[in-house]
Design a protein around this motif. Structure first.
Motif: not given
Lengths: 192, 192
Positions: A21-48
Motif C-alpha cells: 500500500d505504501n512505498h517509502i524511499q529514503r535518500r541521503l538527505s533524510a539521514l542528515k547528521g547520522q553519518f560520522l564523516d560529515e565531509k564525505a556526506y556533504a560531498e556525496m549529497l552535492g553530487r546526488e
C-alpha cells in the motif's frame, strides 16, 4: 559477431512484494547528521541525493492485536567508511517487539535500549531476529553489490519514534576498514 | 558393483529452526472427531498413531507488545479423502491477528470468523498470509510428498481457543478427488 564470453540472467525473485500500500524511499538527505564523516556526506549529497533504502508497507489498522508487515531493502554503498543504513527508531509504544526475517544479502542490525545495553546482530538469508520490546533498531547493508532485504512484522499499535535516534544517534557504528568490517563506538553518541 | 543409477542428496535446508524452546508433535489421536471419514480415521489409528504435524516454538512472555514466533510443519498424507491438517484454532483474545510466511510445500489455510465468513487461501513458498483478528485458521498440506512449512508470528497475548473448533469444526474441508483438490462444505459443521 566475435565468439566472446556472454552472460544472461535467469529469472531470480525480485523480492518486491506482489502487493503493498505504501512505498517509502529514503535518500541521503533524510539521514542528515547520522553519518560520522560529515565531509564525505556533504560531498556525496552535492553530487546526488542517493537512494539509501526502500520500505514496502501493507496498511492495517494501527491497533493493538493487529500486525504491520513489510519489506525493507537497504542498498549497498558507503558514506566515507560507514555503510548505508536505515534511519533507525524506537517504537513510540516502547513495550512492543519486532521480528525480522532476512531474505537476501548481508548486513547487521544495530540495537540499543534506554538502559544503555547494545547488541549488533549479523543478518544473513534465513536468519530470524527478535527485537524485544524497548530496543531501537537500525539495519545496515554490508554487501558490496547486493541489497539487504528483510521481511518485518511488528504490532499495529507500535508507532515510530525517529526523533530520539536523530538527536542522539546509535551507540555503535558499522564501518568498513582495511581489516574488514568493524563495529566501533560512536564518538558522537548523545553529543549532537 | 554393477554400474546402476544412483542418487545422493545435496545439503538442502532442513527448515528446522536452529533454536527453539518447545517442540510440539500432534498425532492422529489429537484430531479425534475432526476428519470427516470416521471409518478411515479409526482404521488408520488402529495401525499407527501417525504424526500429522509439528510445531517449533520460541518462548516469550505472553504479553501484549510481545510477538510469538515459530515454525509449523504439516506432513503429507490423507485420512480417507481429507488431507492432513492442523487442529486449527481461534485466538483466545479474539481481536489478535497472525501472519504466516510459507517457506516450503503446498497447501491451504482454511479460515472462518464468528460472523460466518470463510476464506480458503492457497499457500506456496514465498507467500505471506495475513490472518486478521477474529479469524480461526487451520493449515492443510496438499502435497503428495513434501511437508508444508510455514513461519508464523502472532501477538504475545493472543492465547489459543482450540475448544470451539473441536466442538464445531471448520465450515470448509480440503479433500482429494478424482478431479483434483476440492474445497467442500463440511456436512457436519456445528452438528457434533
Amino acid at each position: 559477431m566475435p565468439d566472446l564470453p556472454f552472460t544472461f540472467t535467469l529469472p531470480t525473485p525480485e523480492l518486491i512484494p506482489s502487493h503493498y500500500d505504501n512505498h517509502i524511499q529514503r535518500r541521503l538527505s533524510a539521514l542528515k547528521g547520522q553519518f560520522l564523516d560529515e565531509k564525505a556526506y556533504a560531498e556525496m549529497l552535492g553530487r546526488e541525493d542517493t537512494l539509501l533504502y526502500e520500505v514496502y508497507e501493507i496498511t492495517r489498522p494501527q491497533a493493538a492485536g493487529e500486525l504491520l508487515t513489510g519489506l525493507s531493502v537497504v542498498h549497498p554503498g558507503k558514506v566515507g567508511g560507514e555503510f548505508f543504513m536505515t534511519k533507525g527508531h524506537f517504537h513510540a509504544v516502547l513495550e512492543t517487539a519486532e521480528v525480522y526475517l532476512c531474505l537476501k544479502g548481508e548486513g547487521f542490525m544495530v540495537m540499543e535500549n534506554p538502559e544503555g545495553e547494545c547488541v549488533v546482530e549479523r543478518l544473513a538469508p534465513g536468519k530470524v531476529l527478535y527485537v524485544p520490546p524497548r530496543w531501537a533498531h537500525r539495519s545496515v547493508c554490508t554487501s558490496r553489490q547486493e541489497d539487504l532485504v528483510t521481511f518485518f512484522i511488528y504490532p499495529g499499535n507500535s508507532g515510530h519514534d525517529y526523533g530520539t535516534i536523530e538527536q542522539q544517534g546509535f551507540r555503535k557504528l558499522v564501518m568498513d576498514s582495511p581489516a574488514g568490517i568493524v563495529i566501533v563506538d560512536n564518538p558522537r553518541w548523545n553529543k549532537k
